[in-house]
Design an enzyme around this catalytic site. Structure first.
Site, mmCIF file in Angstrom:
data_model
loop_
_atom_site.group_PDB
_atom_site.id
_atom_site.type_symbol
_atom_site.label_atom_id
_atom_site.label_comp_id
_atom_site.label_asym_id
_atom_site.label_seq_id
_atom_site.Cartn_x
_atom_site.Cartn_y
_atom_site.Cartn_z
ATOM 1 N N HIS A 22 0.698 -1.143 -0.056
ATOM 2 C CA HIS A 22 -0.065 -0.017 0.011
ATOM 3 C C HIS A 22 0.988 1.120 0.015
ATOM 4 O O HIS A 22 0.855 2.121 0.779
ATOM 5 C CB HIS A 22 -0.781 -0.207 1.312
ATOM 6 C CG HIS A 22 -1.943 -1.288 0.962
ATOM 7 N ND1 HIS A 22 -1.898 -2.254 1.654
ATOM 8 C CD2 HIS A 22 -3.167 -1.211 0.474
ATOM 9 C CE1 HIS A 22 -2.883 -2.978 1.551
ATOM 10 N NE2 HIS A 22 -3.709 -2.346 0.685
ATOM 11 N N HIS A 26 1.340 1.512 -5.755
ATOM 12 C CA HIS A 26 0.354 0.659 -5.827
ATOM 13 C C HIS A 26 -0.939 1.925 -6.224
ATOM 14 O O HIS A 26 -1.697 1.675 -6.969
ATOM 15 C CB HIS A 26 -0.174 0.039 -4.508
ATOM 16 C CG HIS A 26 -1.420 -0.222 -4.346
ATOM 17 N ND1 HIS A 26 -2.269 -1.320 -4.798
ATOM 18 C CD2 HIS A 26 -2.490 0.310 -3.319
ATOM 19 C CE1 HIS A 26 -3.322 -1.400 -4.597
ATOM 20 N NE2 HIS A 26 -3.717 -0.452 -3.857
ATOM 21 N N HIS A 62 -6.887 6.626 -2.708
ATOM 22 C CA HIS A 62 -7.652 5.499 -2.157
ATOM 23 C C HIS A 62 -6.929 4.959 -0.659
ATOM 24 O O HIS A 62 -7.823 4.715 0.062
ATOM 25 C CB HIS A 62 -8.127 4.495 -2.954
ATOM 26 C CG HIS A 62 -7.098 3.385 -3.456
ATOM 27 N ND1 HIS A 62 -6.067 3.663 -4.114
ATOM 28 C CD2 HIS A 62 -7.053 2.328 -2.609
ATOM 29 C CE1 HIS A 62 -5.546 2.472 -4.018
ATOM 30 N NE2 HIS A 62 -5.866 1.726 -3.453
ATOM 31 N N ASP A 63 -5.530 4.843 -0.861
ATOM 32 C CA ASP A 63 -4.963 4.327 0.416
ATOM 33 C C ASP A 63 -4.199 5.174 1.325
ATOM 34 O O ASP A 63 -3.280 4.912 2.171
ATOM 35 C CB ASP A 63 -4.283 2.929 0.170
ATOM 36 C CG ASP A 63 -4.876 1.781 -0.249
ATOM 37 O OD1 ASP A 63 -6.009 1.585 0.605
ATOM 38 O OD2 ASP A 63 -4.266 0.822 -0.722
#
Length: 83
Positions: A22, A26, A62-63
């Site tokens: 993550h 990524h 998103h992470d």
């Protein structure tokens, strides 16, 4: 363009570069897959440019802040982050 580059740099700094999965690579990969889906499926015919930009930025971020561990790990160590 400078503002956009600063924005992307801030997102990149929000990822842990030591995280094995993550991380910012990524995030870029997920954004690229979203781009491919949008272009290959013809979604741009149905979405306004702002919507496409929103999808790509959401994919990129998103992470953000993800520490690299899953919920099971956080539960096992009684972390405040566990669900």
């Amino acid at each position: 363009m400078t503002t956009f580059v600063h924005f992307i740099d801030e997102i990149k700094r929000g990822y842990d570069s030591d995280a094995p999965y993550h991380n910012s690579l990524h995030a870029f990969d997920v954004m690229h897959v979203c781009y491919l889906l949008i272009t290959k499926c013809g979604a741009e015919k149905y979405l306004e440019s702002f919507n496409i930009l929103s999808i790509l930025v959401a994919a990129l971020a998103h992470d953000l802040g993800h520490d690299g561990y899953n919920n099971t790990f956080h539960q096992q160590i009684s972390s405040e982050q566990s669900l």
